[in-house]
Motif scaffolding. Structure first.
Motif: not given
Lengths: 266, 411
Positions: A131, A136, B26, B28-32
């Motif tokens: 991230k 990716y 993807w 986003h800090p809380q996305a997995t």
């Protein structure tokens, strides 16, 4: 790696695509400590074992699940994708049994080569998913396949990931042997010789477990395979008579549990 | 609270592929993002959709190789595990929610797709839907040993005969198929696509950026459906709806901005490149849109691309600016940003205005945004009597309220 005695069953019962029946049979097989459950092509249509395998991945947690894949009505691009997904969802517990059936000579072999080529189009460490940097994946680890065989021409790369097992377990059936020099498992009849890392003797639930064990210890066979007729009754008998030959399994993926090396990247 | 039991029910579908519909979702800090390769994830989101009383979970599909014009994107999360496999896996851990798979008529024989879909309908206990597509990207052909893809009109002609042949195979099946055949769904936008939908589809997925777009599309489709002698009330029209929820509109806008901030320039250009199916990696983002290069190298129909790009290119807008703006309007779909109350009101307004029969929910990122919707918007819709509290039956056809199978459909 230690050598394990393997227990395998197969059925083409069309009730396998009835969720209630399938759940009870798979659960019984799993409880019985059976290593491989091969979903064959039944007489009654319609039936697509690859679809059942996706459902079975979620409905089971330990057993190896294997789909019969007929070359005549499959395409490598679809097969590579479907089985890759099954291997992910089952945490690396899947296998396939290519069938030549009434397809022309060499077609099933060509399908196997094309599917493996598609899986090899992705390296095991292609995904980065970082991230912070926003990367990716590593595009240099994805390649076109450009398979050109006698039956299938597939450009690739496939839009699916390399399965956790590298190549999912390749099982060949001595009744319809697909010419693969490096199959993982061969299901063989008495006296039949097929090249494979492990050979399972097709036998009957009434056969003598002691004699089977002796042949295992002599290195003639690596386990036993049973074609289920009355599935629930047969599984109970297999558990009772042959279950004691099976040691505890270790490892997450089917390859690890069966003592088969991860398919090396080609 | 007063509820109006006679008011039209809102249908909900969940478009849950991958990690959400914002290309930056993807990150986003809380996305997995890594979880989309695990069964745990599909168990969680499948049950979530069922808790929200969604009609169905839908997955799109493409059979072309990953990447734009031969170059695989590095910053876009496009994990594309086989949709049928993911859907049947979710069937094993849910009881009611429908499962709609996209399957191409161009690169599957009628026998292959008939077997696949009938098996799916059986193992899911009658919850299968088929989103009938004809494939659009030129690079698909090479994966099936062909030099080029058939023309669009030929693909639709083949779709008609393939659906008819599959229907014949289902009618001759030796084992019962719970719904007789899967529910037919369609998503094409062109004239060919709309005509095909009018003859064949029982539910339609479409983009509609505004309520007026929705009214225009639904009115057009209902006229086409009536013109072929079918009942327009027996077809559900389900435009896409992306969303960002927060307690207040201000907070939602801030949340939206923060998520878009994660779409850096390189990601924006990759997203545009993927949409245009052309490699833009060697292009200068500060230079004007390289229209000629794009039209020469795109693998998509050139006239469609020209329609999108000609205006901005003639104004001298830079590639980087265009790509950054494009990320904010994901492919013509409506994007909602606001509070749960505002969202419920908006949805009711659209349905009451005849803009749609429900929505294909496209969470900006997963699974958090879908959880917010189910926990905070669904109860409001239920309170207002616009969303079921329980499923009416077992099959997807029951859930969609379609009535009995139209026997002559697609025959």
């Amino acid at each position: 790696m230690s050598r394990a005695f393997l227990l395998s069953v197969s059925t083409g019962d069309p009730r396998l695509n009835d969720p209630l029946w399938a759940r009870s049979v798979l659960s019984a097989a799993e409880q019985a400590g059976i290593d491989l459950f091969v979903m064959g092509r039944p007489d009654a249509r319609p039936f697509d074992a690859q679809v059942i395998l996706g459902w079975a991945a979620a409905a089971t947690s330990r057993i190896g699940i294997v789909a019969a894949v007929p070359a005549a009505t499959s395409h490598p691009f679809h097969v590579a994708r479907a089985l890759s997904a099954v291997d992910f969802l089952s945490d690396g517990r899947s296998g396939w049994l290519p069938l030549s059936g009434d397809s022309p000579d060499g077609m099933a072999e060509d399908m196997v080569a094309a599917v493996r080529g598609l899986w090899d189009g992705w390296d095991p460490d292609t995904l980065i998913i970082d991230k912070a940097s926003g990367r990716y994946l590593d595009a240099s680890r994805v390649r076109s396949t450009n398979h050109e065989g006698p039956f299938f021409k597939v450009a690739g790369p496939v839009n699916a990931m390399r399965p956790p097992q590298g190549h999912i377990l390749l099982v060949i059936d001595g009744a319809d042997p697909v010419g693969a020099a490096d199959a993982d498992i061969a299901l063989v009849s008495e006296g039949q010789v097929l090249p494979a890392r492990r050979r399972l003797l097709k036998t009957s639930v009434d056969s003598d477990p002691g004699a089977t064990a002796e042949r295992f210890f002599r290195g003639e066979i690596d386990g036993a395979h049973f074609e289920l007729n009355d599935a629930m009754a047969d599984i109970a008998l297999i558990a009772e008579r042959f279950g004691p030959l099976v040691d505890a399994r270790e490892g997450k993926t089917l390859r690890q549990r069966l003592g088969l090396a991860l398919e090396e990247f080609a | 609270m007063m509820t109006d039991q006679s008011a039209p029910q809102i249908h909900l579908w969940a478009f849950l592929q991958g990690i959400g519909h914002y290309p930056s979702g993807w990150r986003h800090p809380q996305a997995t993002p890594a979880e989309v390769f695990t069964m745990d994830y599909y168990r969680r989101v499948g049950r979530l959709a069922e808790r929200g009383r969604f009609d169905a979970i839908v997955f799109g599909d493409q059979l072309h190789s990953r990447g734009a014009g031969g170059r695989t994107s590095e910053r876009l999360a496009m994990p594309t595990l086989d949709p049928v496999t993911l859907l049947v896996a979710m069937a094993a851990v849910t009881e009611h929610v429908g499962l709609v798979a996209t399957i191409s008529t161009t690169y599957n024989s009628p026998q292959m797709l008939a077997e696949r879909l009938a098996t799916m309908d059986r193992i899911t206990g009658g919850r299968a839907g088929w989103n009938i597509v004809t494939s659009a990207y030129a690079t698909t052909a090479g994966n099936f040993g062909e030099e080029q893809m058939p023309e669009k009109s030929a693909r639709y002609a083949n779709a008609v005969s393939t659906v008819a042949e599959a229907t014949r195979l289902w009618q001759q099946a030796e084992v019962p198929i719970p719904q007789g055949r899967p529910v037919f769904i369609q998503a094409g936008q062109s004239g060919d696509g709309r005509d095909f939908a009018a003859r064949t589809a029982e539910a339609i997925f479409c983009p509609a950026a505004t309520i007026d777009d929705g009214i225009a599309f639904r009115t057009d489709l209902r006229q086409r459906i009536a013109a072929v002698g079918r009942n327009p009330d027996a077809v559900r029209i389900m435009p896409g709806l992306s969303f960002i929820l927060a307690p207040t509109e201000e907070e939602a806008l801030a949340k939206d901005a923060a998520l878009l901030e994660l779409a850096d320039l390189d990601l924006c250009i990759e997203y545009l490149a993927e949409s245009l199916t052309v490699d833009l990696s060697g292009q200068d983002p500060s230079a004007p849109i390289p229209l000629e290069h794009i039209l020469e190298n795109t693998l998509a129909p050139r006239e469609d691309i020209a329609k999108v790009l000609a205006g901005p290119a003639s104004k001298g807008i830079s590639l980087g600016d265009f790509a950054t703006a494009y990320v904010r309007t994901p492919r013509g779909h409506n994007v909602f940003r606001g509070s749960p109350e505002q969202m419920a009101d908006m949805m009711i307004r659209w349905v009451d205005a005849g803009a749609c029969d429900g929505f294909t929910m496209q969470p900006a990122w997963m699974p958090g945004e879908l959880e917010l919707f189910v926990d905070q918007v669904v109860p409001i819709l239920q309170e207002k009597g616009r969303l079921r509290r329980n499923y009416p039956g077992k099959t997807l056809r029951d859930t969609l309220g379609l009535g009995p199978l139209e026997a002559d459909l697609a025959a």
